[in-house]
Design a protein around this motif. Structure first.
Motif, mmCIF file in Angstrom:
data_model
loop_
_atom_site.group_PDB
_atom_site.id
_atom_site.type_symbol
_atom_site.label_atom_id
_atom_site.label_comp_id
_atom_site.label_asym_id
_atom_site.label_seq_id
_atom_site.Cartn_x
_atom_site.Cartn_y
_atom_site.Cartn_z
ATOM 1 N N GLN A 44 20.718 -15.956 -20.561
ATOM 2 C CA GLN A 44 21.739 -16.326 -19.587
ATOM 3 C C GLN A 44 22.011 -17.829 -19.623
ATOM 4 O O GLN A 44 23.165 -18.261 -19.594
ATOM 5 N N LEU A 45 20.944 -18.626 -19.709
ATOM 6 C CA LEU A 45 21.110 -20.079 -19.759
ATOM 7 C C LEU A 45 21.800 -20.512 -21.049
ATOM 8 O O LEU A 45 22.628 -21.425 -21.043
ATOM 9 N N ILE A 46 21.442 -19.863 -22.153
ATOM 10 C CA ILE A 46 22.092 -20.189 -23.425
ATOM 11 C C ILE A 46 23.593 -19.946 -23.328
ATOM 12 O O ILE A 46 24.410 -20.770 -23.762
ATOM 13 N N LYS A 47 23.948 -18.833 -22.703
ATOM 14 C CA LYS A 47 25.353 -18.455 -22.583
ATOM 15 C C LYS A 47 26.113 -19.373 -21.626
ATOM 16 O O LYS A 47 27.219 -19.825 -21.930
ATOM 17 N N GLU A 48 25.508 -19.682 -20.466
ATOM 18 C CA GLU A 48 26.215 -20.430 -19.426
ATOM 19 C C GLU A 48 26.259 -21.929 -19.694
ATOM 20 O O GLU A 48 27.203 -22.603 -19.284
ATOM 21 N N SER A 49 25.246 -22.449 -20.374
ATOM 22 C CA SER A 49 25.147 -23.910 -20.521
ATOM 23 C C SER A 49 25.287 -24.396 -21.948
ATOM 24 O O SER A 49 25.173 -25.597 -22.203
ATOM 25 N N GLN A 50 25.483 -23.470 -22.904
ATOM 26 C CA GLN A 50 25.609 -23.838 -24.311
ATOM 27 C C GLN A 50 24.397 -24.633 -24.815
ATOM 28 O O GLN A 50 24.520 -25.537 -25.641
ATOM 29 N N LEU A 51 23.231 -24.297 -24.288
ATOM 30 C CA LEU A 51 21.996 -24.918 -24.750
ATOM 31 C C LEU A 51 21.381 -24.081 -25.848
ATOM 32 O O LEU A 51 21.576 -22.862 -25.908
ATOM 33 N N SER A 52 20.614 -24.721 -26.703
ATOM 34 C CA SER A 52 19.938 -23.972 -27.756
ATOM 35 C C SER A 52 18.750 -23.210 -27.177
ATOM 36 O O SER A 52 18.221 -23.570 -26.116
ATOM 37 N N ARG A 53 18.325 -22.195 -27.885
ATOM 38 C CA ARG A 53 17.163 -21.416 -27.444
ATOM 39 C C ARG A 53 15.918 -22.306 -27.381
ATOM 40 O O ARG A 53 15.115 -22.210 -26.442
ATOM 41 N N ASP A 54 15.754 -23.188 -28.359
ATOM 42 C CA ASP A 54 14.593 -24.085 -28.369
ATOM 43 C C ASP A 54 14.574 -24.994 -27.142
ATOM 44 O O ASP A 54 13.520 -25.255 -26.556
ATOM 45 N N THR A 55 15.766 -25.488 -26.753
ATOM 46 C CA THR A 55 15.848 -26.373 -25.587
ATOM 47 C C THR A 55 15.428 -25.646 -24.317
ATOM 48 O O THR A 55 14.661 -26.179 -23.500
ATOM 49 N N VAL A 56 15.910 -24.430 -24.127
ATOM 50 C CA VAL A 56 15.577 -23.661 -22.925
ATOM 51 C C VAL A 56 14.087 -23.324 -22.897
ATOM 52 O O VAL A 56 13.416 -23.500 -21.868
ATOM 53 N N PHE A 57 13.553 -22.879 -24.041
ATOM 54 C CA PHE A 57 12.126 -22.544 -24.091
ATOM 55 C C PHE A 57 11.268 -23.782 -23.825
ATOM 56 O O PHE A 57 10.246 -23.713 -23.145
ATOM 57 N N LYS A 58 11.678 -24.923 -24.358
ATOM 58 C CA LYS A 58 10.914 -26.155 -24.149
ATOM 59 C C LYS A 58 10.915 -26.548 -22.669
ATOM 60 O O LYS A 58 9.886 -26.973 -22.124
ATOM 61 N N ALA A 59 12.070 -26.398 -22.015
ATOM 62 C CA ALA A 59 12.171 -26.730 -20.590
ATOM 63 C C ALA A 59 11.301 -25.796 -19.754
ATOM 64 O O ALA A 59 10.563 -26.239 -18.863
ATOM 65 N N TYR A 60 11.354 -24.509 -20.041
ATOM 66 C CA TYR A 60 10.558 -23.540 -19.279
ATOM 67 C C TYR A 60 9.060 -23.754 -19.530
ATOM 68 O O TYR A 60 8.229 -23.596 -18.635
ATOM 69 N N ALA A 61 8.719 -24.128 -20.770
ATOM 70 C CA ALA A 61 7.314 -24.409 -21.075
ATOM 71 C C ALA A 61 6.819 -25.615 -20.272
ATOM 72 O O ALA A 61 5.678 -25.625 -19.789
ATOM 73 N N GLU A 62 7.676 -26.627 -20.125
ATOM 74 C CA GLU A 62 7.308 -27.812 -19.335
ATOM 75 C C GLU A 62 7.138 -27.446 -17.859
ATOM 76 O O GLU A 62 6.206 -27.910 -17.193
ATOM 77 N N LEU A 63 8.015 -26.601 -17.341
ATOM 78 C CA LEU A 63 7.900 -26.162 -15.947
ATOM 79 C C LEU A 63 6.622 -25.342 -15.729
ATOM 80 O O LEU A 63 5.970 -25.454 -14.691
ATOM 81 N N LYS A 64 6.264 -24.547 -16.734
ATOM 82 C CA LYS A 64 5.005 -23.795 -16.654
ATOM 83 C C LYS A 64 3.811 -24.741 -16.669
ATOM 84 O O LYS A 64 2.837 -24.561 -15.915
ATOM 85 N N ARG A 65 3.871 -25.756 -17.522
ATOM 86 C CA ARG A 65 2.774 -26.709 -17.613
ATOM 87 C C ARG A 65 2.544 -27.418 -16.278
ATOM 88 O O ARG A 65 1.420 -27.688 -15.879
ATOM 89 N N ARG A 66 3.628 -27.693 -15.568
ATOM 90 C CA ARG A 66 3.527 -28.361 -14.267
ATOM 91 C C ARG A 66 3.123 -27.405 -13.153
ATOM 92 O O ARG A 66 2.866 -27.839 -12.034
#
Length: 331
Positions: A44-66
């Motif tokens: 959904q984020l890839i579609k709505e924000s034109q972000l790459s899959r790697d970018t979204v996964f990296k962001a979610y991984a950072e949120l998990k780390r925190r």
């Protein structure tokens, strides 16, 4: 799930994954995303924000780390805790401010997110940044400075959300504060070390034109020297800062400390012998320079700790951090 805005700026210097992290943290702190709610899927984020899959996964991984979100296999990502957003507004970033900053972060709960800004004693910048921050944070930790507009500007912040640190100037009487004492505490430190000061024929306070150090220190320096009948002088101009033998120098700027050490080297003076030095504000290097520079300083680590306590406790804060004189070879 509540709709929240993801703000990604193409031309920003902030990496896109960090912008996504910040957007989600903002949404959680403003209750647009609540504990237990599911975040948008990666697709959904890839579609709505034109972000790459790697970018979204990296962001979610950072949120998990925190510890902000957790992932559930075959279901998605969920908010695990409420985020408290804090605005930390310092004057400048010097070595002793770094001690304060890291102590502040160290003592915060894991669900606290901190945005750091600097005003550099510029009232226009101070007002602009405060205005842009209003309503975006749960707590505001601010270093004031001596300008008549400061009180008017900070009054825009709800009093219970505001903590003034370091210098209690241009604030209301009932303000929350974690402050140092630039006056009586300085007098007391000198008085407790009177014999060391009396080794020198003259006590000189250099207050350069570029410093923003509170002028309370000048008043109490003069009072101390008068009370104890010590020959003294306050100098203000760089051309008057000429190091003389058997004088003790009180310096409130590391720039002037470097100048003094240069002059000592040129003249063959050894700090602690031919001249004396007391420098304001402890930094990690001062205990090593010239076998140790004597410092008068407040506890910036404690200041950071008390500021973090204000964020977590939701109680009023009115605390004066002790000031001490650390004797080293330069005195």
């Amino acid at each position: 799930m509540n709709k929240f805005k993801i703000s990604i700026e193409e031309n920003s210097n902030v990496l896109k994954f960090q912008q996504l992290v910040d957007s989600i943290i903002d949404a959680i702190s403003q209750n647009q995303l609540k504990e237990g709610e599911m975040l948008p899927s990666v697709n959904q984020l890839i579609k709505e924000s034109q972000l790459s899959r790697d970018t979204v996964f990296k962001a979610y991984a950072e949120l998990k780390r925190r510890g902000v979100v957790e992932s559930v296999p075959n279901r998605g990502y969920f908010v695990t805790r409420k985020i408290t957003k804090v605005f930390l507004f310092l004057d400048t970033f010097k070595a002793y401010k770094e001690v304060l900053y890291h102590s502040f972060l160290k003592h915060l709960n894991k669900n606290v997110s901190v945005d750091l800004q600097f005003h550099h004693y510029n009232i226009g910048l101070f007002e602009k940044i405060i205005d842009e921050s209003l309503g975006k944070y749960s707590k505001y930790i601010i270093m004031n400075f001596d300008h008549p507009k400061v009180n008017e500007i900070i009054r825009k912040i709800p009093a219970e959300q505001l903590l003034i640190i370091d210098w209690n100037i241009q604030s209301a009487e009932n303000s929350n504060t974690v402050r140092q004492d630039f006056g009586q505490a300085v007098y007391d430190c000198f008085a407790d070390n009177l014999e060391s000061i009396r080794k020198y024929k003259k006590f000189i306070f250099y207050y350069p034109p570029f410093t923003y150090h509170p002028k309370d220190a000048i008043e109490y320096f003069n009072k101390f020297c008068t009370d104890f009948k010590i020959k003294h002088e306050v100098i203000y101009q760089p051309e008057d800062f000429v190091i003389k033998k058997d004088c003790l120098y009180f310096l409130v700027s590391d720039r002037t400390l470097a100048n003094l050490l240069d002059q000592c080297s040129e003249k063959g003076f050894e700090p602690g012998n031919q001249v004396g030095v007391i420098s304001y504000n402890e930094t990690p290097m001062k205990k090593y320079v010239k076998n140790g520079i004597t410092v008068i300083s407040t506890g910036f680590e404690l200041m950071g700790q008390k500021a973090a306590e204000f964020v977590s406790s939701n109680k009023p804060m009115n605390f004066t951090v002790p000031t001490t004189l650390k004797i080293r070879s330069s005195l």
